[in-house]
Scaffold this active site. Structure first.
Site, PDB file in Angstrom:
ATOM      1  N   LEU A   1      69.453  55.024 102.775  1.00 57.93           N
ATOM      2  CA  LEU A   1      68.542  55.753 103.050  1.00 57.93           C
ATOM      3  C   LEU A   1      67.872  55.312 104.327  1.00 57.93           C
ATOM      4  CD1 LEU A   1      67.365  58.210 101.555  1.00 57.93           C
ATOM      5  CD2 LEU A   1      65.886  56.968 100.371  1.00 57.93           C
ATOM      6  N   HIS A   2      68.507  55.786 105.426  1.00 56.45           N
ATOM      7  CA  HIS A   2      68.059  55.218 106.793  1.00 56.45           C
ATOM      8  C   HIS A   2      68.344  56.450 107.779  1.00 56.45           C
ATOM      9  CE1 HIS A   2      67.055  52.301 109.780  1.00 56.45           C
ATOM     10  NE2 HIS A   2      68.077  52.925 110.599  1.00 56.45           N
ATOM     11  N   ALA A   3      67.771  56.565 108.816  1.00 52.54           N
ATOM     12  CA  ALA A   3      67.707  57.425 109.915  1.00 52.54           C
ATOM     13  C   ALA A   3      67.778  58.795 109.394  1.00 52.54           C
ATOM     14  CB  ALA A   3      68.781  57.253 110.774  1.00 52.54           C
TER      15      ALA A   3
ATOM     16  N   PRO B   1      69.645  60.581 106.927  1.00 54.01           N
ATOM     17  CA  PRO B   1      69.410  60.709 105.441  1.00 54.01           C
ATOM     18  C   PRO B   1      67.748  60.462 105.082  1.00 54.01           C
ATOM     19  CG  PRO B   1      71.357  59.441 105.646  1.00 54.01           C
ATOM     20  CD  PRO B   1      70.608  59.584 106.999  1.00 54.01           C
TER      21      PRO B   1
END
Length: 89
Positions: free
Chosen positions: A14-16, A18
């Site tokens: 759950l980074h950038a 997404p």
């Protein structure tokens, strides 16, 4: 209060991108939505910094909660979103 558990499917977690897509979808619900890693304090699901600070990785579970009318349906949509590899789309 409605609650769901979701598994992060995106390969980078759950980074950038997404995280941005999730935060946008959480904001679109119009509800107070929170997200947390199990056993940790929840953060506002509409805060990109809060969501990215969770550090949720691919394959990890997160707990979503929401309060208000339509919370169950909103959480079902957010779980479905997190269950897709948003990096591949």
């Amino acid at each position: 209060m409605a609650q769901r558990t979701a598994t992060i499917a995106s390969s980078v977690g759950l980074h950038a991108r997404p995280a941005a897509l999730f935060v946008e979808a959480a904001g679109d619900t119009g509800l107070d939505v929170e997200i947390a890693r199990p056993g940790e304090d929840p953060v506002d699901a509409t805060s990109i910094l809060g969501v990215m600070a969770l550090g949720a990785k691919h394959g990890e579970e997160v707990v979503l909660t929401a309060d208000g009318e339509g919370a169950d349906e909103a959480l079902d949509k957010l779980v479905a979103l997190l269950s897709r590899d948003l990096d591949a789309e």
